[in-house]
Design a protein around this motif. Structure first.
Motif, mmCIF file in Angstrom:
data_model
loop_
_atom_site.group_PDB
_atom_site.id
_atom_site.type_symbol
_atom_site.label_atom_id
_atom_site.label_comp_id
_atom_site.label_asym_id
_atom_site.label_seq_id
_atom_site.Cartn_x
_atom_site.Cartn_y
_atom_site.Cartn_z
ATOM 1 N N GLY A 54 42.607 20.860 10.276
ATOM 2 C CA GLY A 54 41.631 21.209 11.197
ATOM 3 C C GLY A 54 40.186 21.169 10.490
ATOM 4 N N THR A 55 40.266 20.693 9.157
ATOM 5 C CA THR A 55 39.109 20.748 8.315
ATOM 6 C C THR A 55 38.250 19.389 8.320
ATOM 7 N N LYS A 56 37.369 19.061 7.593
ATOM 8 C CA LYS A 56 36.842 17.975 7.380
ATOM 9 C C LYS A 56 36.880 17.392 6.007
ATOM 10 N N PHE A 57 37.312 15.968 5.815
ATOM 11 C CA PHE A 57 37.278 15.549 4.569
ATOM 12 C C PHE A 57 35.939 15.872 3.950
ATOM 13 N N ALA A 58 36.226 15.939 2.565
ATOM 14 C CA ALA A 58 34.947 15.917 1.784
ATOM 15 C C ALA A 58 35.337 15.299 0.319
ATOM 16 N N ALA A 59 34.558 14.861 -0.526
ATOM 17 C CA ALA A 59 34.801 14.289 -1.766
ATOM 18 C C ALA A 59 33.912 14.890 -2.640
ATOM 19 N N ALA A 60 34.330 15.013 -4.108
ATOM 20 C CA ALA A 60 33.478 15.979 -5.015
ATOM 21 C C ALA A 60 33.671 15.453 -6.307
ATOM 22 N N VAL A 61 32.669 16.106 -7.230
ATOM 23 C CA VAL A 61 32.806 15.870 -8.581
ATOM 24 C C VAL A 61 32.766 17.343 -9.369
ATOM 25 N N ASN A 62 34.000 17.452 -10.059
ATOM 26 C CA ASN A 62 34.066 18.983 -10.542
ATOM 27 C C ASN A 62 34.073 19.863 -9.108
ATOM 28 N N ASN A 63 34.611 19.556 -8.307
ATOM 29 C CA ASN A 63 34.750 20.499 -7.102
ATOM 30 C C ASN A 63 33.297 20.800 -6.329
ATOM 31 N N VAL A 64 32.209 19.930 -6.613
ATOM 32 C CA VAL A 64 30.890 19.891 -6.189
ATOM 33 C C VAL A 64 30.708 18.754 -5.351
ATOM 34 N N SER A 65 30.517 19.221 -4.088
ATOM 35 C CA SER A 65 30.061 17.895 -3.016
ATOM 36 C C SER A 65 28.818 17.833 -2.898
ATOM 37 N N PHE A 66 28.168 16.641 -3.274
ATOM 38 C CA PHE A 66 26.792 16.596 -3.383
ATOM 39 C C PHE A 66 25.837 16.625 -1.762
ATOM 40 N N THR A 67 24.895 17.399 -1.904
ATOM 41 C CA THR A 67 24.180 17.375 -0.642
ATOM 42 C C THR A 67 22.854 16.701 -1.088
#
Length: 585
Positions: free
Chosen positions: A400-413
């Protein structure tokens, strides 16, 4: 050396933007030539489907080292458009008729608010280019790269030979993807629902789907060759979301260049092209007419558990019959083309072996100037994750979440103000922070059992590098939501790939095997699925530079970050101010 294009691939409807305007090598250096092109909407039919797409008919840019080139682009579409020109600091970008070295280079990646009503113009100048070869340009906003791209080919100065026998002809071969649906609608829906995007309906070679797809038997790229000749194939992968294996039936290819830098030649029956990578190969045709034709084919290299397009794209290699030859008793048209043996879809061992064969020339004329010592070392984990929908709605991602992708667990905004603009004018407050983590804040078994908490952090975080910092960057894949290969591309720089392997990077043992003598120099590198890669570069190009995943779905989910490279002390080591008429965004 002139480029040769099969005419059927580059006339009529130009789905994928190559060549209505082609710039040929200038006879002497130091000349500036000016060209103009328009971004337009065009109705195009493929796979029994017709739709209106954004096209940029040209340019196919061909220029010699030392030439200067000015390209004006005028937009006639309702979309915001940005163009990213591949290349290192030898490409000087000029925006809005004025001189400013890096403003246009990085604006293409960070400024998505240029109003189309202003009919913006884009000028690019190529000055004092290194004698490198095959690069490309593409749209760098949303998913418009699906239809807006083209080759950028830089030739050596006159009289400077290639480090391999001169080929008879050269042929650009560009791999793309065709979507029956509107790609902007696909990514918009993906981000709204939090699920994975729809995959493409076909791969393409120079815009052509080929004989394995519906309504496409006559829409096939064909390359006619002569017996006993050597052809240089300029291979470019601009597919949105896929890495590709490529091979030609009954032929061995000799790899001579990767990402516009010469490499020690080696033979192979197939190659791997990550999205965003280029590779030049020599093809030596058979000494006599073979009375047959051969498929040039590509299919995806698949890692991870996401849905993918498993189809195969094919073009046809045909031999021209000599005018003095007797008519063949068997018509080539009645023969079934031979098919290449491509690696299996998930053949990671082939990918690793292929990558290990890539070595720089390391000669006087093509040195491997890899940093021998390191000023700053960074460890970046790259992988997938999840995030909650901001309205606490149930999404189509895991649990029920949405997919995300990250570098060092930071997803860029993405910010609403351009990063370079904010940095140059000292107005970064509220735009970005410079606290991007140098290493993971929480250590875990990166390629083993993933942690229970897969949530990422969101933010616009950057890292600051003093001028001329020798950087070593370890990029580590994670098994969160499945181990996967990630092609990482760095704007503004080439880098040296000094080491790679599987499992978790071992700082005590793995550096002993680093190649600091003849590592391959690239601008895009694949982080191995379930493994790591180490790159080194010198931060000598001031500005703000993105590093991002060239899988557009992952980039849209936030797998990117940016470096701020500070000015040096000398005047030629400083970022020039923006042109007076550059629109702030």
């Amino acid at each position: 050396m002139a480029a040769v294009y099969k005419s059927t691939a580059f006339v009529g409807v130009f789905v994928f933007t190559f060549v209505t305007l082609c710039l040929f090598p200038l006879p002497v250096a130091g000349i500036t030539r000016h060209y103009k092109s328009d971004i337009k909407l065009q109705n195009v039919a493929r796979l029994c489907h017709s739709k209106s797409i954004v096209t940029f008919p040209g340019p196919c840019v061909r220029v010699r080292e030392g030439n200067q080139l000015s390209v004006k682009v005028v937009s006639h579409v309702p979309n915001n458009i940005t163009i990213h020109w591949y290349g290192s600091s030898s490409l000087k970008h000029i925006a809005w008729r004025s001189t400013a070295s890096n403003w246009m280079g990085e604006r293409t990646g960070i400024c998505d608010s240029v109003s189309h009503t202003k009919r913006p113009k884009l000028c690019v100048q190529i000055q004092n280019c290194m004698p490198k070869r095959t690069l490309f340009w593409h749209a760098h906003i949303s998913w418009l790269r699906a239809t807006v791209y083209g080759p950028l080919i830089i030739l050596p100065r006159l009289g400077v030979p290639y480090p391999f026998p001169k080929p008879y002809k050269e042929v650009p071969i560009i791999f793309g993807e065709w979507f029956n649906a509107d790609t902007e609608a696909i990514i918009s829906q993906t981000l709204q629902t939090g699920g994975g995007p729809n995959v493409s309906d076909a791969y393409t070679i120079n815009g052509h789907p080929g004989p394995f797809y519906n309504c496409s038997a006559k829409d096939t790229f064909k390359l006619k060759v002569k017996p006993g000749k050597t052809y240089l194939l300029l291979l470019i992968n601009v597919a949105l979301n896929d890495q590709l294996f490529f091979g030609i039936a009954n032929d061995t290819l000799t790899v001579v260049e990767a990402d516009a830098v010469y490499v020690k030649p080696f033979e192979t029956e197939a190659i791997l092209l990550a999205s965003g990578q280029t590779t030049n190969v020599l093809l030596k045709t058979k000494p006599t007419y073979p009375n047959g034709s051969f498929f040039m084919a590509a299919r995806p290299y698949v890692t991870g558990s996401a849905t993918f397009n498993s189809s195969t794209i094919a073009g046809i290699l045909e031999y021209e019959l000599s005018p003095n030859s007797l008519p063949s008793s068997i018509s080539v048209k009645n023969l079934s083309p031979f098919t290449p043996n491509l690696p299996a879809l998930s053949n990671t061992s082939f990918v690793a072996n292929f990558a290990n064969k890539l070595r720089g020339l390391a000669t006087v004329h093509s040195p491997a100037s890899v940093p021998q010592y390191v000023d700053k070392q960074f460890l970046f984990t790259v992988g997938l994750g999840t995030s909650q929908y901001w309205q606490n709605r149930t999404c189509q991602g895991p649990n029920g979440t949405k997919f995300a992708a990250a570098v060092n667990n930071v997803s860029f905004t993405m910010p609403t103000t351009a990063l370079l603009q904010a940095q140059f004018f000292g107005k970064s407050h509220g735009v970005y922070k410079t606290d991007f983590p140098r290493e993971p804040k929480i250590r875990f078994d990166y390629t083993g059992t993933p942690p229970d908490n897969t949530m990422v952090n969101n933010g616009t975080k950057l890292l600051v590098l003093p001028f001329k910092t020798n950087v070593e960057l370890i990029m580590q894949d994670t098994s969160i939501l499945g181990a996967e290969s990630h092609p990482l591309h760095l704007h503004g720089y080439n880098f040296f790939v000094v080491g790679q392997g599987f499992g978790n990077f071992d700082p005590q043992k793995d550096p002993n095997n680093f190649n600091l003598i003849d590592p391959v120099e690239r601008n895009t590198v694949g982080v191995p699925a379930g493994g790591w890669v180490v790159i080194r570069f010198v931060a000598d190009n001031p500005g703000v530079w993105f590093m991002l995943c060239h899988i557009d779905a992952h980039q849209s989910w936030g797998r990117k970050m940016a470096w701020i490279v500070l000015d040096g002390d000398l005047p030629n080591q400083k970022l020039s101010p923006p042109p007076d008429d550059l629109p702030m965004c």
